[in-house]
Design an enzyme around this catalytic site. Structure first.
Site, PDB file in Angstrom:
ATOM      1  N   ASN A 190       0.810  -1.231   0.000  1.00  0.00           N
ATOM      2  CA  ASN A 190       0.000   0.000   0.000  1.00  0.00           C
ATOM      3  C   ASN A 190       0.838   1.275   0.000  1.00  0.00           C
ATOM      4  O   ASN A 190       0.490   2.263  -0.645  1.00  0.00           O
ATOM      5  CB  ASN A 190      -0.985  -0.008   1.169  1.00  0.00           C
ATOM      6  CG  ASN A 190      -0.323  -0.231   2.496  1.00  0.00           C
ATOM      7  OD1 ASN A 190       0.727  -0.865   2.585  1.00  0.00           O
ATOM      8  ND2 ASN A 190      -0.910   0.286   3.551  1.00  0.00           N
ATOM      9  N   PRO A 250      -3.544 -12.518   9.210  1.00  0.00           N
ATOM     10  CA  PRO A 250      -3.275 -13.943   8.950  1.00  0.00           C
ATOM     11  C   PRO A 250      -1.803 -14.208   8.622  1.00  0.00           C
ATOM     12  O   PRO A 250      -1.236 -15.206   9.060  1.00  0.00           O
ATOM     13  CB  PRO A 250      -4.169 -14.261   7.748  1.00  0.00           C
ATOM     14  CG  PRO A 250      -5.226 -13.209   7.763  1.00  0.00           C
ATOM     15  CD  PRO A 250      -4.620 -11.986   8.362  1.00  0.00           C
ATOM     16  N   GLU A 252       3.225  -5.025  12.555  1.00  0.00           N
ATOM     17  CA  GLU A 252       2.392  -3.834  12.396  1.00  0.00           C
ATOM     18  C   GLU A 252       1.253  -4.233  11.465  1.00  0.00           C
ATOM     19  O   GLU A 252       1.479  -4.419  10.274  1.00  0.00           O
ATOM     20  CB  GLU A 252       3.268  -2.704  11.823  1.00  0.00           C
ATOM     21  CG  GLU A 252       2.803  -1.339  12.241  1.00  0.00           C
ATOM     22  CD  GLU A 252       1.683  -0.845  11.363  1.00  0.00           C
ATOM     23  OE1 GLU A 252       0.503  -1.077  11.734  1.00  0.00           O
ATOM     24  OE2 GLU A 252       1.970  -0.255  10.323  1.00  0.00           O
ATOM     25  N   CYS A 293      -3.384   1.450   6.598  1.00  0.00           N
ATOM     26  CA  CYS A 293      -3.895   0.782   7.809  1.00  0.00           C
ATOM     27  C   CYS A 293      -4.504   1.786   8.779  1.00  0.00           C
ATOM     28  O   CYS A 293      -5.241   1.403   9.680  1.00  0.00           O
ATOM     29  CB  CYS A 293      -2.778  -0.005   8.486  1.00  0.00           C
ATOM     30  SG  CYS A 293      -1.410   1.027   9.027  1.00  0.00           S
ATOM     31  N   GLU A 347       7.071   1.270  16.484  1.00  0.00           N
ATOM     32  CA  GLU A 347       8.175   1.770  15.667  1.00  0.00           C
ATOM     33  C   GLU A 347       8.319   3.263  15.943  1.00  0.00           C
ATOM     34  O   GLU A 347       7.327   3.924  16.239  1.00  0.00           O
ATOM     35  CB  GLU A 347       7.884   1.514  14.185  1.00  0.00           C
ATOM     36  CG  GLU A 347       7.757   0.044  13.845  1.00  0.00           C
ATOM     37  CD  GLU A 347       7.292  -0.232  12.413  1.00  0.00           C
ATOM     38  OE1 GLU A 347       7.965  -0.985  11.713  1.00  0.00           O
ATOM     39  OE2 GLU A 347       6.259   0.319  12.007  1.00  0.00           O
TER      40      GLU A 347
HETATM   41  N1  LIG Z   1      -0.393  -2.543   7.288  1.00  0.00           N
HETATM   42  C1  LIG Z   1      -1.536  -3.042   7.021  1.00  0.00           C
HETATM   43  O1  LIG Z   1      -2.397  -2.874   7.805  1.00  0.00           O
HETATM   44  C2  LIG Z   1      -1.802  -3.804   5.797  1.00  0.00           C
HETATM   45  C3  LIG Z   1      -2.902  -4.623   5.795  1.00  0.00           C
HETATM   46  N2  LIG Z   1      -3.175  -5.360   4.700  1.00  0.00           N
HETATM   47  C4  LIG Z   1      -4.372  -6.197   4.803  1.00  0.00           C
HETATM   48  O2  LIG Z   1      -4.070  -7.479   4.329  1.00  0.00           O
HETATM   49  C5  LIG Z   1      -4.966  -7.842   3.308  1.00  0.00           C
HETATM   50  C6  LIG Z   1      -4.257  -8.744   2.353  1.00  0.00           C
HETATM   51  O3  LIG Z   1      -3.190  -8.075   1.720  1.00  0.00           O
HETATM   52  P1  LIG Z   1      -1.879  -8.880   1.383  1.00  0.00           P
HETATM   53  O4  LIG Z   1      -1.041  -8.182   0.419  1.00  0.00           O
HETATM   54  O5  LIG Z   1      -2.264 -10.264   1.010  1.00  0.00           O
HETATM   55  O6  LIG Z   1      -1.136  -8.829   2.802  1.00  0.00           O
HETATM   56  P2  LIG Z   1      -0.030  -9.765   3.321  1.00  0.00           P
HETATM   57  O7  LIG Z   1       0.059  -9.621   4.769  1.00  0.00           O
HETATM   58  O8  LIG Z   1      -0.218 -11.139   2.795  1.00  0.00           O
HETATM   59  O9  LIG Z   1       1.299  -9.167   2.626  1.00  0.00           O
HETATM   60  C7  LIG Z   1       2.228  -8.325   3.244  1.00  0.00           C
HETATM   61  C8  LIG Z   1       3.641  -8.837   2.964  1.00  0.00           C
HETATM   62  O10 LIG Z   1       3.797 -10.126   3.559  1.00  0.00           O
HETATM   63  C9  LIG Z   1       4.286 -11.048   2.597  1.00  0.00           C
HETATM   64  N3  LIG Z   1       3.808 -12.385   2.934  1.00  0.00           N
HETATM   65  C10 LIG Z   1       2.619 -12.956   2.596  1.00  0.00           C
HETATM   66  N4  LIG Z   1       2.559 -14.211   3.085  1.00  0.00           N
HETATM   67  C11 LIG Z   1       3.712 -14.431   3.752  1.00  0.00           C
HETATM   68  C12 LIG Z   1       4.240 -15.552   4.474  1.00  0.00           C
HETATM   69  N5  LIG Z   1       3.567 -16.682   4.590  1.00  0.00           N
HETATM   70  N6  LIG Z   1       5.463 -15.423   5.044  1.00  0.00           N
HETATM   71  C13 LIG Z   1       6.164 -14.283   4.934  1.00  0.00           C
HETATM   72  N7  LIG Z   1       5.727 -13.196   4.244  1.00  0.00           N
HETATM   73  C14 LIG Z   1       4.511 -13.260   3.668  1.00  0.00           C
HETATM   74  C15 LIG Z   1       3.749 -10.507   1.286  1.00  0.00           C
HETATM   75  O11 LIG Z   1       4.451 -11.051   0.198  1.00  0.00           O
HETATM   76  C16 LIG Z   1       3.963  -9.020   1.483  1.00  0.00           C
HETATM   77  O12 LIG Z   1       5.310  -8.686   1.250  1.00  0.00           O
HETATM   78  C17 LIG Z   1      -5.450  -6.520   2.744  1.00  0.00           C
HETATM   79  O13 LIG Z   1      -6.668  -6.635   2.143  1.00  0.00           O
HETATM   80  C18 LIG Z   1      -5.506  -5.687   3.982  1.00  0.00           C
HETATM   81  O14 LIG Z   1      -6.713  -5.905   4.643  1.00  0.00           O
HETATM   82  C19 LIG Z   1      -2.409  -5.325   3.591  1.00  0.00           C
HETATM   83  C20 LIG Z   1      -1.303  -4.496   3.523  1.00  0.00           C
HETATM   84  C21 LIG Z   1      -0.941  -3.649   4.640  1.00  0.00           C
HETATM   85  N1  LIG Z   2       1.826   0.890   8.277  1.00  0.00           N
HETATM   86  C1  LIG Z   2       1.030   1.657   7.536  1.00  0.00           C
HETATM   87  C2  LIG Z   2       1.120   3.001   7.583  1.00  0.00           C
HETATM   88  C3  LIG Z   2       2.106   3.712   8.321  1.00  0.00           C
HETATM   89  C4  LIG Z   2       2.172   5.030   8.264  1.00  0.00           C
HETATM   90  C5  LIG Z   2       3.215   5.791   8.923  1.00  0.00           C
HETATM   91  O1  LIG Z   2       4.169   5.229   9.469  1.00  0.00           O
HETATM   92  O2  LIG Z   2       3.115   7.002   8.873  1.00  0.00           O
HETATM   93  C6  LIG Z   2       0.114   0.940   6.629  1.00  0.00           C
HETATM   94  O3  LIG Z   2      -0.730   1.556   6.002  1.00  0.00           O
HETATM   95  O4  LIG Z   2       0.266  -0.278   6.495  1.00  0.00           O
END
Ligand SMILES: NC(=O)C1=CN([C@@H]2O[C@H](COP(=O)(O)OP(=O)(O)OC[C@H]3O[C@@H](n4cnc5c(N)ncnc54)[C@H](O)[C@@H]3O)[C@@H](O)[C@H]2O)C=CC1
Ligand SMILES: N/C(=C\C=C\C(=O)O)C(=O)O
Length: 487
Positions: A155, A234, A253, A287, A468
């Site tokens: 993102n 997850p 995070e 997030c 962080e």
């Molecule tokens: N910071 C946040 O809050 C974020 C939340 N999300 C949430 O997660 C949902 C799914 O998005 P994804 O891209 O699938 O998130 P994700 O958590 O699967 O991906 C984030 C990172 O983790 C890696 N990853 C995935 N599976 C892994 C594993 N088994 N071991 C190690 N690394 C792994 C991915 O390749 C990517 O680099 C989104 O719809 C959203 O709701 C997604 C991105 C950021």
């Molecule tokens: N970690 C995320 C945002 C962080 C923002 C900041 O450090 O200012 C996210 O969207 O996953």
């Protein structure tokens, strides 16, 4: 698939050199739905090579003084800043975000991440206590952990990756980073600047690919004692399981289901545009984005009317359009997931006041296959609905009324997440009282996303573990030792 010749081909960056991979993954342009780039599909072999390089670089890098490391970080910040426009264009194309956001938020903050930790690393002190009656002096020392594994999401690609790389290397660690396979381009571009900045080979290694292949190989590697992860809950669970046998240090995070609480004495002139932004910035893919808006009953109708009018002005456009407020979502799968929530809300009898299924988008024919959707406002929805409980991570927000302070705190706290909340009121006493009672790692009152990088950033409950920031990241990326001297 588009002609292979025109595709951008990324390579892994290990030990200061670029390496092609045996296998590649397609990466899509979210504004057209077409493949435009190929990302290495790395696995155990590439992680092993990166560990070897990071291990070899550690003694030299960790024995440099903080000042020497700080200079390298500052040079890297300068080089990124010189490439700001090029990086912003690349981030916008790769992620689907607007060029304006990439220019004003993503890349400037990536620059700032290196500048900030280049400065903060110079100012840490350690503790010392004395026990004169026993003739003892005690003090603490901190040392870098070794090789840090850094896993970041799609993102805010370069923004969140550099938020991890900068504190890790400033503290003397070497790193292996794995950006999201969906948005790898700017990380690869940054690798081209490392040598010029004076980052020695092996200090920063970047291996590209999917979570299950390269991510898990990194997390499971016994020589990587510390993992910093930003992403979904997850995946955090899986990382926790894989790290457990090695007792790794983890920073997680994760997501949010962030409430905005609007009291009747709020300044709506400021609250409405800011809450539109906090709901829909970056297509709602932050997030910290607001997704539940609680409005006090006496101003509910007025708020709703004005909020929907303002949401409709939040222009969806091509990522390259400087006048657009919002671009395309990250992927087809994600767009479908976000849309499925709106379908469920409808089936439950909620009202969709604007956005998906109500407002039509006007896009050029070349972009009909892109992952666009309009900012969507849902109302008449129960707190128990999945739209009010689960992280949607898209341009969707729910607006509901409340009566009392006590009631709204309870409802705001009724989800499993606890990342970021906003409180809108001109009553200072109330603002302090409510902020203290919210189960949320961050509370912004009468504003949103004003960041003080010195202070702890992170969530409680299912929004993560650890914080962080200047002191928190330093403590996370170092190991502490207590030494007692009897004199
Ligand atoms: N910071 C946040 O809050 C974020 C939340 N999300 C949430 O997660 C949902 C799914 O998005 P994804 O891209 O699938 O998130 P994700 O958590 O699967 O991906 C984030 C990172 O983790 C890696 N990853 C995935 N599976 C892994 C594993 N088994 N071991 C190690 N690394 C792994 C991915 O390749 C990517 O680099 C989104 O719809 C959203 O709701 C997604 C991105 C950021
Ligand atoms: N970690 C995320 C945002 C962080 C923002 C900041 O450090 O200012 C996210 O969207 O996953």
């Amino acid at each position: 698939m588009a002609g292979t010749k025109t595709l951008l081909m990324l390579e892994n960056f290990i030990d200061g050199k670029f390496f092609p991979c045996n296998s590649y993954i397609d990466s899509y342009d979210p504004s057209t739905g077409e493949v435009y780039c190929r990302v290495p599909n790395s696995g155990e072999e590439e992680v092993e090579a990166a560990v070897e390089a990071a291990r070899a670089a550690f003694p030299g890098w960790s024995s440099r003084s903080p000042k020497e490391r700080s200079l390298v970080l500052r040079r890297l910040a300068d080089l990124l800043e010189q490439s700001l426009e090029e990086l912003a264009q690349a981030e916008s194309k790769d992620q689907g975000k607007t060029i304006t956001l990439a220019r004003t938020l993503d890349i400037p903050r990536s620059v700032e991440n290196f500048r900030f930790f280049a400065s903060s690393i110079l100012h840490h002190t350690s503790e010392c206590t004395q026990m004169d009656h026993l003739g003892c002096l005690h003090y603490t020392v901190r040392a870098p952990m070794g090789i840090a594994g850094l896993i970041s999401p799609w993102n805010l690609p370069l923004y969140l990756l550099t938020w991890k790389i900068a504190p890790a290397i400033a503290a003397g660690n070497t790193v292996i980073a794995k950006p999201s396979e969906l948005t790898s381009v700017t990380a690869w571009m940054m690798c081209k600047l490392l040598d010029k900045a004076g980052v020695p080979p092996g200090v920063v290694n970047i291996v590209f690919g999917t979570g299950p292949r390269v991510g898990e190989a990194l997390v499971s590697h016994p020589e990587v004692p510390v993992i910093s992860f930003t992403g979904s809950q997850p995946t955090a669970e899986r990382i926790t399981q894989l790290s457990a046998p090695h007792c790794k240090k983890l920073s997680l995070e994760l997501g949010g289901k962030n409430p905005a609480i609007v009291f009747e004495d709020a300044n709506l002139e400021e609250c409405i545009p800011t809450t539109v932004r906090s709901s829909f910035a970056n297509q709602g893919e932050i997030c910290l984005c607001t997704s539940r808006i609680f409005v006090q009953k006496s101003i509910y109708s007025e708020f709703l009317k004005r909020f929907v009018e303002a949401a409709r002005l939040w222009k969806v456009g091509l990522p390259s359009d400087p006048s657009a407020s919002m671009g395309a979502l990250i992927s087809k799968a994600h767009l479908e997931k976000v849309r499925s929530y709106i379908k469920k809300a409808r089936a439950e009898g909620a009202q969709i006041l604007c956005g998906e299924g109500v407002d039509k988008l006007s896009l050029p024919s070349r972009n009909q296959g892109g992952y666009f959707m309009p900012p969507t406002v849902i109302t008449d929805i129960k707190d128990e609905s999945c739209c009010m409980k689960e992280e949607i991570f898209g341009p969707v927000t729910c607006v509901v009324p409340f009566d009392s302070e006590e009631e709204v705190i309870k409802r705001a706290n009724s989800v499993k997440y606890g990342l970021a909340a906003t409180v809108w009121s001109s009553n200072v006493g109330r603002v302090h009282r409510v902020a203290k009672k919210l189960q949320s790692g961050l509370v912004w009152t009468n504003c949103w996303l004003i960041r003080e990088l010195n202070l702890p950033f992170g969530g409680m409950k299912s929004s993560g573990i650890g914080r962080e920031g200047a002191k928190d990241s330093y403590e996370f990326f170092t190991e502490i030792k207590t030494i007692t001297i009897k004199h």
